[in-house]
Design a protein around this motif. Structure first.
Motif, PDB file in Angstrom:
ATOM      1  N   LEU A  23       0.809  -1.223   0.000  1.00 46.10           N
ATOM      2  CA  LEU A  23       0.000   0.000   0.000  1.00 46.10           C
ATOM      3  C   LEU A  23       0.843   1.273   0.000  1.00 46.10           C
ATOM      4  O   LEU A  23       0.395   2.309  -0.482  1.00 46.10           O
ATOM      5  CB  LEU A  23      -0.932   0.018   1.218  1.00 46.10           C
ATOM      6  CG  LEU A  23      -2.101  -0.964   1.184  1.00 46.10           C
ATOM      7  CD1 LEU A  23      -2.756  -1.048   2.566  1.00 46.10           C
ATOM      8  CD2 LEU A  23      -3.114  -0.567   0.123  1.00 46.10           C
ATOM      9  N   THR A  24       2.035   1.212   0.560  1.00 43.94           N
ATOM     10  CA  THR A  24       2.840   2.418   0.760  1.00 43.94           C
ATOM     11  C   THR A  24       4.108   2.482  -0.086  1.00 43.94           C
ATOM     12  O   THR A  24       4.761   3.523  -0.119  1.00 43.94           O
ATOM     13  CB  THR A  24       3.266   2.534   2.233  1.00 43.94           C
ATOM     14  OG1 THR A  24       4.109   1.423   2.546  1.00 43.94           O
ATOM     15  CG2 THR A  24       2.065   2.562   3.165  1.00 43.94           C
ATOM     16  N   ARG A  50       3.855   7.892   3.664  1.00 46.78           N
ATOM     17  CA  ARG A  50       2.687   7.058   3.371  1.00 46.78           C
ATOM     18  C   ARG A  50       2.462   6.038   4.477  1.00 46.78           C
ATOM     19  O   ARG A  50       1.322   5.758   4.854  1.00 46.78           O
ATOM     20  CB  ARG A  50       2.861   6.337   2.035  1.00 46.78           C
ATOM     21  CG  ARG A  50       2.870   7.259   0.848  1.00 46.78           C
ATOM     22  CD  ARG A  50       3.106   6.485  -0.424  1.00 46.78           C
ATOM     23  NE  ARG A  50       3.449   7.385  -1.512  1.00 46.78           N
ATOM     24  CZ  ARG A  50       3.923   6.996  -2.670  1.00 46.78           C
ATOM     25  NH1 ARG A  50       4.103   5.715  -2.921  1.00 46.78           N
ATOM     26  NH2 ARG A  50       4.214   7.873  -3.601  1.00 46.78           N
ATOM     27  N   SER A  72      -7.973   1.521   1.614  1.00 49.75           N
ATOM     28  CA  SER A  72      -7.443   1.650   0.252  1.00 49.75           C
ATOM     29  C   SER A  72      -7.890   2.949  -0.395  1.00 49.75           C
ATOM     30  O   SER A  72      -7.096   3.636  -1.036  1.00 49.75           O
ATOM     31  CB  SER A  72      -7.883   0.464  -0.611  1.00 49.75           C
ATOM     32  OG  SER A  72      -7.272  -0.713  -0.159  1.00 49.75           O
ATOM     33  N   SER A  73      -9.165   3.317  -0.215  1.00 48.78           N
ATOM     34  CA  SER A  73      -9.647   4.562  -0.833  1.00 48.78           C
ATOM     35  C   SER A  73      -9.045   5.783  -0.157  1.00 48.78           C
ATOM     36  O   SER A  73      -8.758   6.789  -0.806  1.00 48.78           O
ATOM     37  CB  SER A  73     -11.178   4.628  -0.826  1.00 48.78           C
ATOM     38  OG  SER A  73     -11.667   4.678   0.485  1.00 48.78           O
ATOM     39  N   SER A  74      -8.803   5.711   1.138  1.00 50.49           N
ATOM     40  CA  SER A  74      -8.163   6.815   1.851  1.00 50.49           C
ATOM     41  C   SER A  74      -6.737   7.020   1.347  1.00 50.49           C
ATOM     42  O   SER A  74      -6.305   8.146   1.104  1.00 50.49           O
ATOM     43  CB  SER A  74      -8.164   6.519   3.350  1.00 50.49           C
ATOM     44  OG  SER A  74      -7.567   7.556   4.071  1.00 50.49           O
ATOM     45  N   LEU A  75      -5.992   5.928   1.157  1.00 46.90           N
ATOM     46  CA  LEU A  75      -4.633   6.029   0.631  1.00 46.90           C
ATOM     47  C   LEU A  75      -4.635   6.476  -0.825  1.00 46.90           C
ATOM     48  O   LEU A  75      -3.757   7.229  -1.245  1.00 46.90           O
ATOM     49  CB  LEU A  75      -3.909   4.691   0.775  1.00 46.90           C
ATOM     50  CG  LEU A  75      -3.507   4.340   2.208  1.00 46.90           C
ATOM     51  CD1 LEU A  75      -3.104   2.879   2.306  1.00 46.90           C
ATOM     52  CD2 LEU A  75      -2.402   5.227   2.705  1.00 46.90           C
ATOM     53  N   ALA A  76      -5.621   6.042  -1.590  1.00 47.87           N
ATOM     54  CA  ALA A  76      -5.734   6.477  -2.989  1.00 47.87           C
ATOM     55  C   ALA A  76      -6.007   7.975  -3.054  1.00 47.87           C
ATOM     56  O   ALA A  76      -5.455   8.677  -3.901  1.00 47.87           O
ATOM     57  CB  ALA A  76      -6.828   5.698  -3.704  1.00 47.87           C
ATOM     58  N   ALA A  77      -6.845   8.483  -2.148  1.00 45.75           N
ATOM     59  CA  ALA A  77      -7.130   9.918  -2.103  1.00 45.75           C
ATOM     60  C   ALA A  77      -5.867  10.701  -1.749  1.00 45.75           C
ATOM     61  O   ALA A  77      -5.601  11.760  -2.318  1.00 45.75           O
ATOM     62  CB  ALA A  77      -8.237  10.204  -1.093  1.00 45.75           C
ATOM     63  N   GLN A 110      -2.756   9.751  -2.380  1.00 43.32           N
ATOM     64  CA  GLN A 110      -1.887   9.700  -3.553  1.00 43.32           C
ATOM     65  C   GLN A 110      -2.365  10.670  -4.631  1.00 43.32           C
ATOM     66  O   GLN A 110      -1.576  11.352  -5.264  1.00 43.32           O
ATOM     67  CB  GLN A 110      -1.821   8.272  -4.104  1.00 43.32           C
ATOM     68  CG  GLN A 110      -0.859   8.111  -5.251  1.00 43.32           C
ATOM     69  CD  GLN A 110       0.579   8.456  -4.874  1.00 43.32           C
ATOM     70  OE1 GLN A 110       0.998   8.295  -3.744  1.00 43.32           O
ATOM     71  NE2 GLN A 110       1.328   8.960  -5.824  1.00 43.32           N
ATOM     72  N   HIS A 111      -3.687  10.754  -4.832  1.00 45.40           N
ATOM     73  CA  HIS A 111      -4.252  11.662  -5.828  1.00 45.40           C
ATOM     74  C   HIS A 111      -3.937  13.121  -5.462  1.00 45.40           C
ATOM     75  O   HIS A 111      -3.538  13.915  -6.313  1.00 45.40           O
ATOM     76  CB  HIS A 111      -5.758  11.440  -5.953  1.00 45.40           C
ATOM     77  CG  HIS A 111      -6.418  12.333  -6.943  1.00 45.40           C
ATOM     78  ND1 HIS A 111      -6.202  12.221  -8.299  1.00 45.40           N
ATOM     79  CD2 HIS A 111      -7.270  13.372  -6.788  1.00 45.40           C
ATOM     80  CE1 HIS A 111      -6.898  13.140  -8.930  1.00 45.40           C
ATOM     81  NE2 HIS A 111      -7.558  13.853  -8.035  1.00 45.40           N
ATOM     82  N   SER A 169      -0.294  13.834  -6.145  1.00 40.78           N
ATOM     83  CA  SER A 169       0.032  13.963  -7.567  1.00 40.78           C
ATOM     84  C   SER A 169      -0.477  15.296  -8.111  1.00 40.78           C
ATOM     85  O   SER A 169       0.181  15.926  -8.923  1.00 40.78           O
ATOM     86  CB  SER A 169      -0.515  12.787  -8.375  1.00 40.78           C
ATOM     87  OG  SER A 169      -1.923  12.800  -8.402  1.00 40.78           O
TER      88      SER A 169
END
Length: 145
Positions: A85-86, A92, A123-128, A130-131, A134
């Motif tokens: 995940l990180t 992260r 997963s969605s929290s980490l994706a947010a 990362q978004h 970026s």
């Protein structure tokens, strides 16, 4: 928030003459890149990801500092999932531990489990995260600004 961070950095460096080292602070990086004087004064670089043994030591240490009622026992599967995940990055990983700890408290389990690490919410929290990083990385200083 960027202005608050920029003002704090300026005050620490100019008035108090304090040396700074920051990691995992995208607001500080953005503030430094937004001010030409500060950008010229500081060397910024991205830290390398931790190797799996270093990563395991870091997450175990950080988890022990979380206000959970039960101790988390990190299995090999949990460490592999956390690393996946990180990608081994400290910032992260710190965010992962914070979010997983919050989910542990909210669920009543009071410790980080593989189920929490595999949860869609985490997963969605980490994706947010990362978004957002970026998007922040695509911002550039305007010429003459």
């Amino acid at each position: 928030r960027g202005n608050i961070c920029l003002n704090a950095i300026s005050r620490l460096c100019n008035i108090h003459r304090v040396a700074l080292l920051g990691f995992g602070t995208s607001a500080a990086m953005t503030a430094l890149q937004a001010d030409e004087q500060l950008e010229n004064r500081f060397e910024t670089f991205e830290l390398r990801p931790l190797a799996p043994p270093e990563f395991a030591e870091f997450v175990e240490l950080l988890t022990g500092a979380m206000p959970l009622r039960s101790a988390t026992s990190w299995s090999v599967g949990m460490l592999e999932r956390a690393y996946e995940l990180t990608n081994g990055y400290v910032g992260r990983a710190a965010y992962l531990i914070q979010e997983a700890s919050a989910q542990a408290v909210l669920s009543g389990v009071e410790k980080i489990t593989l189920a929490i690490l595999e949860s869609p919410e985490l997963s969605s929290s980490l994706a947010a995260l990362q978004h957002a990083r970026s998007r922040a990385g695509r911002r550039t200083r305007r010429p003459g600004a």
